[in-house]
Design a protein around this motif. Structure first.
Motif, mmCIF file in Angstrom:
data_model
loop_
_atom_site.group_PDB
_atom_site.id
_atom_site.type_symbol
_atom_site.label_atom_id
_atom_site.label_comp_id
_atom_site.label_asym_id
_atom_site.label_seq_id
_atom_site.Cartn_x
_atom_site.Cartn_y
_atom_site.Cartn_z
ATOM 1 N N LEU A 93 0.835 -1.205 0.000
ATOM 2 C CA LEU A 93 0.000 0.000 0.000
ATOM 3 C C LEU A 93 0.870 1.256 0.000
ATOM 4 O O LEU A 93 0.557 2.243 -0.676
ATOM 5 N N SER A 94 1.964 1.221 0.764
ATOM 6 C CA SER A 94 2.840 2.394 0.863
ATOM 7 C C SER A 94 3.545 2.687 -0.456
ATOM 8 O O SER A 94 3.593 3.841 -0.909
ATOM 9 N N VAL A 95 4.093 1.647 -1.078
ATOM 10 C CA VAL A 95 4.805 1.851 -2.344
ATOM 11 C C VAL A 95 3.823 2.257 -3.441
ATOM 12 O O VAL A 95 4.092 3.187 -4.229
ATOM 13 N N TYR A 96 2.689 1.590 -3.488
ATOM 14 C CA TYR A 96 1.643 1.930 -4.467
ATOM 15 C C TYR A 96 1.193 3.380 -4.280
ATOM 16 O O TYR A 96 1.109 4.157 -5.249
ATOM 17 N N GLY A 97 0.924 3.752 -3.047
ATOM 18 C CA GLY A 97 0.486 5.125 -2.780
ATOM 19 C C GLY A 97 1.528 6.152 -3.139
ATOM 20 O O GLY A 97 1.222 7.220 -3.678
ATOM 21 N N GLN A 98 2.795 5.825 -2.869
ATOM 22 C CA GLN A 98 3.871 6.758 -3.206
ATOM 23 C C GLN A 98 3.984 6.957 -4.710
ATOM 24 O O GLN A 98 4.233 8.074 -5.190
ATOM 25 N N LEU A 147 -4.483 11.612 -6.563
ATOM 26 C CA LEU A 147 -4.522 11.914 -5.130
ATOM 27 C C LEU A 147 -5.641 11.142 -4.441
ATOM 28 O O LEU A 147 -5.474 10.666 -3.307
ATOM 29 N N ALA A 148 -6.769 11.003 -5.121
ATOM 30 C CA ALA A 148 -7.883 10.225 -4.551
ATOM 31 C C ALA A 148 -7.474 8.766 -4.375
ATOM 32 O O ALA A 148 -7.781 8.141 -3.350
ATOM 33 N N GLY A 149 -6.752 8.209 -5.359
ATOM 34 C CA GLY A 149 -6.275 6.836 -5.245
ATOM 35 C C GLY A 149 -5.282 6.678 -4.102
ATOM 36 O O GLY A 149 -5.318 5.689 -3.357
ATOM 37 N N ALA A 150 -4.401 7.654 -3.949
ATOM 38 C CA ALA A 150 -3.427 7.608 -2.857
ATOM 39 C C ALA A 150 -4.121 7.729 -1.509
ATOM 40 O O ALA A 150 -3.756 7.038 -0.543
ATOM 41 N N GLU A 151 -5.122 8.578 -1.433
ATOM 42 C CA GLU A 151 -5.849 8.746 -0.181
ATOM 43 C C GLU A 151 -6.558 7.443 0.206
ATOM 44 O O GLU A 151 -6.565 7.042 1.373
ATOM 45 N N GLU A 152 -7.136 6.779 -0.777
ATOM 46 C CA GLU A 152 -7.796 5.493 -0.505
ATOM 47 C C GLU A 152 -6.781 4.466 -0.005
ATOM 48 O O GLU A 152 -7.051 3.711 0.935
ATOM 49 N N ALA A 153 -5.609 4.432 -0.631
ATOM 50 C CA ALA A 153 -4.569 3.497 -0.186
ATOM 51 C C ALA A 153 -4.138 3.800 1.239
ATOM 52 O O ALA A 153 -3.870 2.879 2.029
ATOM 53 N N SER A 154 -4.071 5.080 1.596
ATOM 54 C CA SER A 154 -3.612 5.455 2.937
ATOM 55 C C SER A 154 -4.572 5.001 4.033
ATOM 56 O O SER A 154 -4.170 4.831 5.189
ATOM 57 N N ARG A 155 -5.824 4.786 3.662
ATOM 58 C CA ARG A 155 -6.810 4.328 4.668
ATOM 59 C C ARG A 155 -6.526 2.903 5.122
ATOM 60 O O ARG A 155 -7.011 2.480 6.175
ATOM 61 N N GLY A 156 -5.755 2.177 4.336
ATOM 62 C CA GLY A 156 -5.390 0.819 4.730
ATOM 63 C C GLY A 156 -4.230 0.763 5.701
ATOM 64 O O GLY A 156 -3.809 -0.332 6.102
ATOM 65 N N SER A 162 7.568 7.151 3.920
ATOM 66 C CA SER A 162 6.828 8.091 4.780
ATOM 67 C C SER A 162 5.385 8.251 4.310
ATOM 68 O O SER A 162 4.796 9.319 4.433
ATOM 69 N N PHE A 163 4.829 7.188 3.754
ATOM 70 C CA PHE A 163 3.484 7.279 3.174
ATOM 71 C C PHE A 163 2.415 7.132 4.249
ATOM 72 O O PHE A 163 2.552 6.343 5.178
ATOM 73 N N GLY A 164 1.334 7.887 4.066
ATOM 74 C CA GLY A 164 0.192 7.808 4.959
ATOM 75 C C GLY A 164 -0.746 8.987 4.730
ATOM 76 O O GLY A 164 -0.508 9.814 3.834
ATOM 77 N N PRO A 165 -1.810 9.095 5.507
ATOM 78 C CA PRO A 165 -2.806 10.151 5.282
ATOM 79 C C PRO A 165 -2.235 11.567 5.300
ATOM 80 O O PRO A 165 -2.617 12.405 4.475
ATOM 81 N N THR A 166 -1.317 11.835 6.229
ATOM 82 C CA THR A 166 -0.764 13.192 6.321
ATOM 83 C C THR A 166 0.104 13.510 5.111
ATOM 84 O O THR A 166 0.031 14.610 4.544
ATOM 85 N N LEU A 170 0.155 16.575 2.297
ATOM 86 C CA LEU A 170 1.321 17.401 1.937
ATOM 87 C C LEU A 170 1.498 17.432 0.426
ATOM 88 O O LEU A 170 1.818 18.480 -0.154
ATOM 89 N N HIS A 171 1.286 16.297 -0.218
ATOM 90 C CA HIS A 171 1.398 16.257 -1.679
ATOM 91 C C HIS A 171 0.221 16.981 -2.341
ATOM 92 O O HIS A 171 0.378 17.558 -3.416
ATOM 93 N N ARG A 172 -0.927 16.956 -1.695
ATOM 94 C CA ARG A 172 -2.069 17.716 -2.221
ATOM 95 C C ARG A 172 -1.725 19.207 -2.254
ATOM 96 O O ARG A 172 -2.014 19.913 -3.227
#
Length: 410
Positions: free
Chosen positions: A249-254, A276-285, A296-300, A304-306
């Motif tokens: 999830l972290s690598v995919y989101g990044q 960004l929506a796809g990354a946000e969904e991944a961060s919920r996992g 350093s992937f996650g909701p916050t 920052l990237h938004r």
């Protein structure tokens, strides 16, 4: 290099800068014959004014041209001088794998020591200790390359390749920060190749983000977008038998986040929102912001990237609004490099909307948190220069001091 005659050093650095003798001569206002005689030692360089002029054309410290160590500036301990970058370049130019076909490989460092050194290098990068990291990277590159060569045919081959892939990633990351984008691209590209030998899809995925970031820095936004999205599609959790582990999830989101940054550079707002929506969904996992594979992937970090993407799109007000809605607990838990980068982005956002005083404050906040993120990055120099140019009256003492450290005219 130190023992070479000065003419040979001139030739060495001219070739490094990919200048022909004719181009070099034209920039000096000399003849090609004059350059040739200097490089062959037939003509002496006995005027310091000429030596300084040559150093200026070659864009290097005059001490390097004279065969001495460049003077380091003690007042800027977080900075990186040119000799360190050249040492990293020299380490990247080694091809020990080819030599191993003809000679026995050198005794490699123990992999346990390599693991500790690589972990320490990652910590140095994510705490924005670029000066210290630049001084240790040449040796780390040489040792990781030697280990990869020596263990190539044994049971530890994949682990050695994994460590070398990480060292190339660290090199690519810090070189991009320093504005050495071509070198960053080389290191990132090497990381992709080595990661494939390591047999780790996720390591290769992170290496892909490093390639994309280097391409983006070189002005190649569309290829950067394509390789991020293509790699994300291959690594997407829940597809083609892929798991939904926190690491994946972290690598995919990044990959999605870096794709969003590339799309923003192109001006494609719709793609930015989708990624960004796809990354946000991944961060919920994930259970908050994590650091799997040093992402350093996650909701916050998504937020920052938004904000950063909004700056690239020229939407300064939106970037500020994202900042004002940040979860402060999550933000303060992030590593210093990420937070300082955000303050730099916010300085750009405030400058976009004409809030120059707060832009100055954001630069100072970033400098207090992680001085190298502000003092070593050409981008920060550009932002500070813009802020100073648009400041009414005399800048504050703190801003003037920062400008002096960065050698930016007030």
């Amino acid at each position: 290099m130190d023992e070479l005659p000065i003419g040979r050093r001139v030739a060495y650095w001219r070739n490094r800068r990919k200048m022909s003798q004719q181009v070099f001569a034209d920039r000096l206002g000399k003849s090609k014959s004059w350059v040739d005689k200097v490089e062959r030692g037939v003509r002496r360089l006995d005027k310091f004014s000429v030596v300084y002029e040559i150093a200026d054309v070659l864009q290097l410290d005059v001490q390097l041209l004279l065969g001495k160590d460049p003077e380091r500036r003690p007042e800027n301990p977080s900075g990186v001088d040119q000799v360190e970058v050249e040492e990293i370049r020299a380490a990247l130019e080694r091809y020990d794998q080819i030599s191993a076909f003809f000679y026995a490989p050198p005794e490699p460092p123990p992999l346990g020591e390599m693991r500790k050194a690589v972990t320490h290098a990652w910590l140095s990068f994510q705490h924005a200790k670029y000066g210290a990291l630049a001084r240790t990277l040449p040796r780390l590159l040489r040792e990781a390359q030697a280990a990869d060569t020596a263990y190539n045919d044994g049971p530890y081959a994949r682990e050695a390749a994994h460590l070398l892939g990480q060292v190339y990633q660290i090199s690519a990351a810090v070189l991009r920060k320093l504005g050495e984008h071509e070198l960053s691209w080389i290191a990132a590209d090497r990381s992709v190749i080595v990661s494939q030998r390591a047999g780790d899809q996720l390591l290769a995925g992170v290496a892909t983000t490093r390639v994309a970031m280097a391409l983006l820095s070189l002005g190649r936004a569309r290829p950067a977008l394509e390789i991020n999205v293509n790699a994300a599609n291959r690594l997407a959790p829940g597809t083609a038998g892929n798991d939904s582990s926190p690491e994946r999830l972290s690598v995919y989101g990044q990959l999605l986040l870096q794709g969003a940054m590339a799309a923003a550079r192109i001006g494609d707002g719709a793609t930015v929102r989708d990624l960004l929506a796809g990354a946000e969904e991944a961060s919920r996992g994930l259970d908050g912001d994590a650091n799997y594979y040093r992402t350093s992937f996650g909701p916050t970090n998504v937020q920052l990237h938004r904000a950063a993407a909004a700056v690239e799109l020229g939407e300064g007000r939106m970037a500020v609004e994202v900042h004002e809605r940040l979860d402060l607990e999550g933000f303060n838990a992030l590593l210093p490099e990420r937070r300082a980068q955000h303050f730099l982005d916010q300085a750009r956002a405030r400058a976009l909307i004409g809030d120059i005083d707060v832009a100055s404050e954001m630069l100072l906040e970033g400098d207090r948190l992680a001085p190298s993120e502000i003092r070593c990055r050409p981008l920060a120099h550009e932002v500070l220069s813009d802020v100073l140019r648009r400041t009414r009256g005399t800048p504050s003492a703190s801003v003037a001091e920062l400008a002096e450290h960065l050698s930016v005219g007030v």
